[in-house]
Design a protein around this motif. Structure first.
Motif, PDB file in Angstrom:
ATOM      1  N   CYS A  91      12.522 -14.974  -2.292  1.00 47.35           N
ATOM      2  CA  CYS A  91      11.624 -14.413  -1.801  1.00 47.35           C
ATOM      3  C   CYS A  91      10.950 -13.262  -2.799  1.00 47.35           C
ATOM      4  N   GLU A  92       9.560 -13.565  -2.954  1.00 43.71           N
ATOM      5  CA  GLU A  92       8.824 -12.830  -3.714  1.00 43.71           C
ATOM      6  C   GLU A  92       8.656 -11.306  -3.603  1.00 43.71           C
ATOM      7  N   LYS A  93       8.650 -10.513  -4.569  1.00 41.77           N
ATOM      8  CA  LYS A  93       8.616  -9.091  -4.263  1.00 41.77           C
ATOM      9  C   LYS A  93       7.218  -8.769  -3.683  1.00 41.77           C
ATOM     10  N   ALA A  94       7.120  -7.617  -3.023  1.00 40.76           N
ATOM     11  CA  ALA A  94       8.059  -6.716  -2.644  1.00 40.76           C
ATOM     12  C   ALA A  94       8.835  -7.270  -1.498  1.00 40.76           C
ATOM     13  N   PHE A  95      10.284  -7.190  -1.305  1.00 42.68           N
ATOM     14  CA  PHE A  95      10.940  -8.192  -0.685  1.00 42.68           C
ATOM     15  C   PHE A  95      10.600  -7.947   0.855  1.00 42.68           C
ATOM     16  N   THR A  96      10.404  -6.918   1.464  1.00 39.43           N
ATOM     17  CA  THR A  96       9.885  -6.745   2.575  1.00 39.43           C
ATOM     18  C   THR A  96       8.954  -5.281   2.508  1.00 39.43           C
ATOM     19  N   VAL A  97       8.490  -4.883   3.726  1.00 42.25           N
ATOM     20  CA  VAL A  97       7.692  -3.824   3.602  1.00 42.25           C
ATOM     21  C   VAL A  97       8.508  -2.354   3.638  1.00 42.25           C
ATOM     22  N   ASN A  98       9.538  -2.366   4.217  1.00 40.74           N
ATOM     23  CA  ASN A  98      10.295  -1.265   4.354  1.00 40.74           C
ATOM     24  C   ASN A  98      12.022  -1.745   4.100  1.00 40.74           C
ATOM     25  N   ALA A  99      12.802  -0.615   4.346  1.00 40.15           N
ATOM     26  CA  ALA A  99      14.258  -0.821   4.172  1.00 40.15           C
ATOM     27  C   ALA A  99      14.853  -1.323   5.386  1.00 40.15           C
ATOM     28  N   ASN A 100      14.488  -0.861   6.611  1.00 43.96           N
ATOM     29  CA  ASN A 100      14.753  -1.666   7.852  1.00 43.96           C
ATOM     30  C   ASN A 100      14.686  -3.114   7.985  1.00 43.96           C
ATOM     31  N   VAL A 161      -5.606  -3.634  -1.101  1.00 44.65           N
ATOM     32  CA  VAL A 161      -6.160  -2.454  -0.409  1.00 44.65           C
ATOM     33  C   VAL A 161      -6.248  -2.258   0.860  1.00 44.65           C
ATOM     34  N   ASP A 162      -5.599  -3.181   1.666  1.00 44.39           N
ATOM     35  CA  ASP A 162      -5.680  -2.947   3.160  1.00 44.39           C
ATOM     36  C   ASP A 162      -4.539  -2.876   3.756  1.00 44.39           C
ATOM     37  N   PRO A 163      -4.396  -1.499   4.406  1.00 43.21           N
ATOM     38  CA  PRO A 163      -3.145  -0.858   4.849  1.00 43.21           C
ATOM     39  C   PRO A 163      -2.426  -1.975   5.850  1.00 43.21           C
ATOM     40  N   ASN A 164      -3.274  -2.661   6.644  1.00 44.06           N
ATOM     41  CA  ASN A 164      -2.958  -3.573   7.603  1.00 44.06           C
ATOM     42  C   ASN A 164      -1.961  -4.532   7.004  1.00 44.06           C
ATOM     43  N   LEU A 165      -2.063  -4.986   5.655  1.00 47.81           N
ATOM     44  CA  LEU A 165      -1.421  -5.837   4.904  1.00 47.81           C
ATOM     45  C   LEU A 165      -0.478  -5.165   3.839  1.00 47.81           C
ATOM     46  N   ALA A 166       0.017  -3.792   4.159  1.00 46.76           N
ATOM     47  CA  ALA A 166       0.970  -3.336   3.313  1.00 46.76           C
ATOM     48  C   ALA A 166       0.528  -2.927   1.909  1.00 46.76           C
ATOM     49  N   GLY A 167      -0.849  -2.867   1.611  1.00 48.15           N
ATOM     50  CA  GLY A 167      -1.359  -2.834   0.262  1.00 48.15           C
ATOM     51  C   GLY A 167      -1.023  -1.463  -0.374  1.00 48.15           C
ATOM     52  N   THR A 199      -6.866   5.542  -2.294  1.00 46.60           N
ATOM     53  CA  THR A 199      -7.885   4.591  -2.397  1.00 46.60           C
ATOM     54  C   THR A 199      -9.017   4.846  -1.192  1.00 46.60           C
ATOM     55  N   ASP A 200     -10.085   4.621  -1.249  1.00 45.36           N
ATOM     56  CA  ASP A 200     -11.003   4.822  -0.093  1.00 45.36           C
ATOM     57  C   ASP A 200     -10.288   4.046   1.264  1.00 45.36           C
ATOM     58  N   THR A 201      -9.512   3.105   1.044  1.00 43.80           N
ATOM     59  CA  THR A 201      -9.397   2.522   2.344  1.00 43.80           C
ATOM     60  C   THR A 201      -7.704   3.040   2.790  1.00 43.80           C
ATOM     61  N   GLY A 202      -7.367   4.101   1.991  1.00 42.50           N
ATOM     62  CA  GLY A 202      -6.095   4.911   2.566  1.00 42.50           C
ATOM     63  C   GLY A 202      -4.946   4.429   1.786  1.00 42.50           C
ATOM     64  N   VAL A 203      -4.850   3.739   0.946  1.00 43.86           N
ATOM     65  CA  VAL A 203      -3.351   3.173   0.308  1.00 43.86           C
ATOM     66  C   VAL A 203      -3.388   3.779  -0.919  1.00 43.86           C
ATOM     67  N   ASP A 204      -2.092   3.786  -1.588  1.00 45.34           N
ATOM     68  CA  ASP A 204      -2.025   4.476  -2.954  1.00 45.34           C
ATOM     69  C   ASP A 204      -2.537   3.752  -3.980  1.00 45.34           C
ATOM     70  N   GLY A 205      -3.480   4.342  -4.852  1.00 45.22           N
ATOM     71  CA  GLY A 205      -4.079   3.585  -5.906  1.00 45.22           C
ATOM     72  C   GLY A 205      -3.870   4.001  -7.215  1.00 45.22           C
ATOM     73  N   ASN A 206      -3.517   5.129  -7.595  1.00 46.62           N
ATOM     74  CA  ASN A 206      -2.786   5.702  -8.585  1.00 46.62           C
ATOM     75  C   ASN A 206      -1.792   6.652  -8.379  1.00 46.62           C
ATOM     76  N   GLU A 207      -0.537   6.594  -9.050  1.00 47.56           N
ATOM     77  CA  GLU A 207       0.745   7.093  -8.943  1.00 47.56           C
ATOM     78  C   GLU A 207       1.548   7.245 -10.126  1.00 47.56           C
ATOM     79  N   LYS A 318       1.912   5.691   5.941  1.00 46.00           N
ATOM     80  CA  LYS A 318       2.635   4.743   6.878  1.00 46.00           C
ATOM     81  C   LYS A 318       1.759   3.802   7.254  1.00 46.00           C
ATOM     82  N   TYR A 319       2.059   2.486   7.097  1.00 42.54           N
ATOM     83  CA  TYR A 319       1.128   1.219   7.390  1.00 42.54           C
ATOM     84  C   TYR A 319       1.260   1.262   8.932  1.00 42.54           C
TER      85      TYR A 319
END
Length: 322
Positions: A91-100, A161-167, A199-207, A318-319
């Motif tokens: 399975c491609e990375k990231a493996f899942t959205v979260n550890a659970n 950039v879509d938070p609904n897709l874990a961007g 980002t303007d959409t609410g996900v992390d852009g620079n870190e 949080k997504y």
């Protein structure tokens, strides 16, 4: 080994080209959410079968390994589908959205005795052991500081950039930076600090993420969705340093002394694309009856996911579906 691919996007094309260059695997089946797209992909890359649903592909008794090339927001459900049908998974990375989600996949894999591993290609490449052997030789002394960058202008891709897709940068780029440090220093992290811009959409852009290890060792990795970064990694010791060009597919590894005098270059083997190493290890593990890989055990994947969960928690990111 007959390989099936879920998803017919750009990363699936890279894997298809890789497998077509291998003697140990073959492009057997491709599945997309539309049959016409799967047929086009089949004809382009010489697959034997094309399916218009993922369910049809996992039900094919001839498929021996499934490569999941869907967006990471789908990985959890797609892996569960494969495991339920007793199909080994790369399975491609990231493996899942979260550890659970990752922990649940491990539980299901053990329960069903099905091989599952994360296809983060840097973990399987020969460059990994070559870099670590160079460090262990003592040529740069004791490692004290590590830097790494992986940045690409990818905000034009809607899913990223879509938070609904874990961007966001973390799950797409940051996972490489964190793994780069982890492959050198391990997982004994004493602490970390981060900084991030949304980002303007609410996900992390620079870190920027700084990890603290025992013996006063630090690793700082940076990621951006806006610019093309250097992609460079530098491992600094008290007797010299190593410069690695492209931390997510090293093509040059050079060693220098403290006065910037060139000492040596570590030769990196030629490759098809770099994806072949994860396929070869998956094949070996399946033939040996293993349910996880040597190079990226599921507990290692879970540790990385837990760290990224904690970082997002610190950011308040949080997504919507979590």
């Amino acid at each position: 080994m007959k390989v099936g691919i879920l998803g017919a996007g750009a990363i699936a094309e890279i894997m298809a080209n890789t497998i077509n260059g291998m003697e140990e695997a073959e492009c057997y089946a491709i599945a997309s959410r539309t049959l016409s797209k799967a047929e086009d992909f089949k004809n382009k890359f010489g697959f034997k079968k094309a399916y218009g649903s993922y369910e049809e592909l996992v039900a094919d008794p001839e498929v021996e390994l499934i490569y999941i090339a869907t967006p990471h927001s789908r990985h959890y459900e797609d892996m569960k589908l494969c495991i339920k049908n007793h199909k080994p998974v790369l399975c491609e990375k990231a493996f899942t959205v979260n550890a659970n989600q990752a922990k649940e996949i491990k539980r299901l894999a053990k329960e069903n005795n099905v091989f599952v591993t994360e296809a983060i290609w840097t973990r399987y490449m020969p460059s990994r052991s070559l870099i670590n052997e160079t460090i262990k030789s003592g040529i740069i002394g004791d490692v004290k500081f590590i830097t790494g960058d992986l940045s690409y202008p990818i905000t034009f891709k809607p899913r990223l950039v879509d938070p609904n897709l874990a961007g966001g940068s973390l799950l797409d780029l940051g996972v490489y930076g964190i793994n780069f440090a982890s492959m050198i220093m391990g997982d004994d992290i004493e602490g970390y600090t981060t900084s991030m811009q949304l980002t303007d959409t609410g996900v992390d852009g620079n870190e920027t993420i700084t990890l603290m290890y025992p013996n006063k060792v630090m690793a700082t990795v940076t990621h951006s969705m806006y610019v093309r970064g250097s992609r460079k990694g530098i491992v600094s010791g008290d007797k010299g340093y190593i410069v690695i060009e492209n931390i997510n597919n090293p093509f040059s590894v050079k060693v220098y002394d403290p006065d910037d005098n060139f000492i040596k270059e570590v030769e990196i083997p030629n490759q098809i694309t770099g994806y072949e190493y994860e396929v070869l290890e998956a094949k070996k593990c399946i033939e040996e009856g293993r349910i996880e890989s040597y190079s990226m055990p599921l507990d290692e994947t879970i540790k990385i996911m837990e760290l990224m969960d904690n970082i997002r928690k610190d950011w308040g990111l949080k997504y919507p579906f979590e």
